[in-house]
Enzyme design. Structure first.
Site, PDB file in Angstrom:
ATOM      1  CD  GLU A  12      -2.939  -0.848   2.429  1.00 50.46           C
ATOM      2  OE1 GLU A  12      -2.634  -0.116   3.383  1.00 50.46           O
ATOM      3  OE2 GLU A  12      -4.010  -1.434   2.368  1.00 50.46           O
TER       4      GLU A  12
ATOM      5  CD  GLU B 284      -3.887  -5.839   4.074  1.00 51.47           C
ATOM      6  OE1 GLU B 284      -4.647  -5.067   4.697  1.00 51.47           O
ATOM      7  OE2 GLU B 284      -2.660  -5.654   3.971  1.00 51.47           O
TER       8      GLU B 284
HETATM    9  C1  BG6 Z   1      -4.340  -2.183   5.630  1.00 51.08           C
HETATM   10  C2  BG6 Z   1      -2.943  -2.502   6.080  1.00 51.08           C
HETATM   11  O1  BG6 Z   1      -4.382  -0.893   5.139  1.00 51.08           O
HETATM   12  O2  BG6 Z   1      -5.328  -2.171   6.599  1.00 51.08           O
HETATM   13  C3  BG6 Z   1      -2.859  -3.351   7.341  1.00 51.08           C
HETATM   14  O3  BG6 Z   1      -2.200  -3.094   5.052  1.00 51.08           O
HETATM   15  C4  BG6 Z   1      -3.851  -2.824   8.348  1.00 51.08           C
HETATM   16  O4  BG6 Z   1      -1.548  -3.323   7.818  1.00 51.08           O
HETATM   17  C5  BG6 Z   1      -5.232  -2.963   7.756  1.00 51.08           C
HETATM   18  O5  BG6 Z   1      -3.742  -3.402   9.605  1.00 51.08           O
HETATM   19  C6  BG6 Z   1      -6.334  -2.492   8.687  1.00 51.08           C
HETATM   20  O6  BG6 Z   1      -6.088  -1.187   9.112  1.00 51.08           O
HETATM   21  P1  BG6 Z   1      -6.103  -0.811  10.647  1.00 51.08           P
HETATM   22  O7  BG6 Z   1      -5.529   0.548  10.744  1.00 51.08           O
HETATM   23  O8  BG6 Z   1      -7.535  -0.871  11.032  1.00 51.08           O
HETATM   24  O9  BG6 Z   1      -5.288  -1.858  11.334  1.00 51.08           O
END
Ligand code: BG6
Length: 467
Positions: A159, A373
């Site tokens: 990202e 993800e």
């Molecule tokens: C993504 C990242 O943007 O979102 C992860 O690659 C991250 O590392 C995930 O944990 C969720 O975001 P957050 O800030 O809620 O943990």
């Protein structure tokens, strides 16, 4: 669905712990979390201690039926100091993970950096340091030479868009700046990092593939007027095109560069020799993270402002301030009254998975895509056995998966899917209260006991029905 990988994802700083064990150097996240800038005092020093629990975690993945695992390598575990000397214990740790994956037939999808730059790079200016791409390419070369084809899917950077945004627009990630000139520099340097790493990768003629991971989909709007279309275009200039264009097409859109300069951003750091390297070294596949959509409208306020869900909102109260971003004269976030927000002010909109995959496929010549993800953060309570009934997560994942599979059916070249996250882990500024895991981790327990959640069993069933 034989050509589809099913797995889940983690990242080094968020799960490994062991922040200074076996010769590991400090990363900018170690430095930030140990400093006064860390308002909560919460760190990833131990987290769910994947460093010592990886066997158990990978076994549980396999028992769930997952056949792929996305994790990241910590650069500062491999090259702890500026002298460039390789830490053999760091390599050995990841060798062990690969052994474990091989044992269960799990395909590793490995990210070379997921936010955690070594602190010695941070001290020189981090992602804005002019030498960052050469240093990154050197580190990647060490990994390619050592791990070679044992890693079939390499990802250069996780990202770049979200990382640069949090580092230099919102300022909630280290180095905690609000500076659009630095944002532009960081985005460019990240594109150079990917291209220079790929140049090293190609020299070895591996059978593995290499990609990078994009954090958001293309912008979209509720209305289709010339003004709204313009806002969509500008949001893409901000969040998508500076990342996907050089990485996939090998060049920047000249009109975009012109518009950026009109905004007062000095692009004199761009060098022809870098652009030549980008042209020759593009990715094989795109990793696409899918959480929400970029819904925008024309910027009428004249305000440039960035609000994230997790700044000052990690106390467990579930304040639902809308996540938003705005660039004066370009675009600002819009709000659809018909959709719901999660507890961190992020819109839940499953159909965005479809539009993201279809539009990206159209614009980028049907490139191979892995949904690297997709997940739902929740405050959770477990029963006395550690069991969590996370029906809300199951609903979220199944709704998003419906649209992902529909996009695949309709021609998007989707090759894999990863739930974020494999088990509960550190959620950056949100600490540990915001949980994403398929497996619950009891942070109060000395052994950091793992217990599969209801969503783990749901995913097990889902994989069985789709393999
Ligand atoms: C993504 C990242 O943007 O979102 C992860 O690659 C991250 O590392 C995930 O944990 C969720 O975001 P957050 O800030 O809620 O943990």
């Amino acid at each position: 669905m034989k050509d589809m990988l099913w797995g889940s994802a983690t990242a080094a700083y968020q799960c490994e712990g062991a922040w200074n064990e076996d010769g590991k150097g400090a990363s900018i996240w170690d430095e930030f979390c140990h400093s006064d800038k860390n308002e909560t005092g919460i760190t990833g020093d131990i987290s769910c201690d994947f460093y010592h629990h990886y066997k158990e975690d990978i076994r549980m993945m396999a028992e769930c039926g997952q056949n792929t695992f996305r994790f990241s390598i910590s650069w500062s575990r491999i090259i702890p100091k500026e002298d460039g000397v390789v830490n053999e214990a760091g390599l050995a740790f990841y060798d062990n993970i690969l052994d474990e994956c091989e044992k269960y037939g799990i395909i590793p999808n490995v990210t070379l950096i997921h936010y955690d730059l070594p602190d010695y790079i941070g001290a020189k200016g981090g992602w804005c340091y002019p030498g960052v791409a050469d240093a990154f390419a050197y580190y990647c070369k060490v990994c390619f030479e050592h791990f070679g084809n044992r890693i079939p899917l390499y990802v250069t950077i996780n990202e770049p868009n979200h990382n640069a945004y949090c580092n230099y627009c919102v300022g909630n990630y280290p180095p905690n700046e609000t500076n659009l000139q630095h944002y532009a520099r960081c985005c460019y340097n990240m594109a150079c990092c990917t291209a220079k790493a790929i140049r090293e990768f190609r020299k070895l003629h591996l059978t593995s593939k290499i990609g990078f991971v994009q954090g958001c989909g293309p912008a979209t709007s509720l209305l289709d007027t010339p003004e709204y279309r313009q806002a969509v275009k500008y949001c893409n200039y901000f969040c998508r095109d500076p990342f996907l264009d050089p990485a996939i097409l090998g060049y920047y859109n000249p009109e975009m560069l012109e518009e950026i300069q009109k905004k007062g951003i000095d692009l004199s750091f761009m060098k022809q020799e870098d652009l030549d390297i980008m042209k020759e070294n593009t990715i094989d596949f795109l990793g696409q993270n899918i959480y929400s959509r970029m819904l925008v409208k024309p910027n009428t306020s004249g305000i440039t402002a960035f609000v994230v869900n997790n700044k000052g909102n990690n106390d467990g109260t579930g304040n639902t301030r809308r996540e938003s971003r705005a660039i004066s004269g370009w675009f600002e976030f819009d709000r659809d009254p018909n959709t719901v927000l999660n507890k961190w002010g992020r819109e839940i909109y499953p159909q965005c998975a479809y539009t993201t995959l279809m539009e990206t496929s159209r614009r980028y010549h049907n490139i191979e895509i892995y949904v690297t993800e997709n997940g739902h953060g929740m405050y959770e309570t477990c029963d006395e056995n550690g069991y969590v009934e996370d029906d809300e997560r199951i609903e979220f994942l199944s709704n998003y998966l419906y649209w992902i599979l529909k996009a695949k059916e309709d021609g998007a070249n989707v090759k894999g899917y990863y739930v974020w996250s494999t088990m509960d882990l550190y959620s950056w500024i949100n600490g540990y209260k915001k949980r994403y895991g398929l497996v619950h981790v009891d942070y109060e327990d000395k052994q950091l006991k793992r217990t599969p959640k209801k969503s783990y069993y749901w995913y097990q069933e889902f994989i069985k029905n789709h393999s």
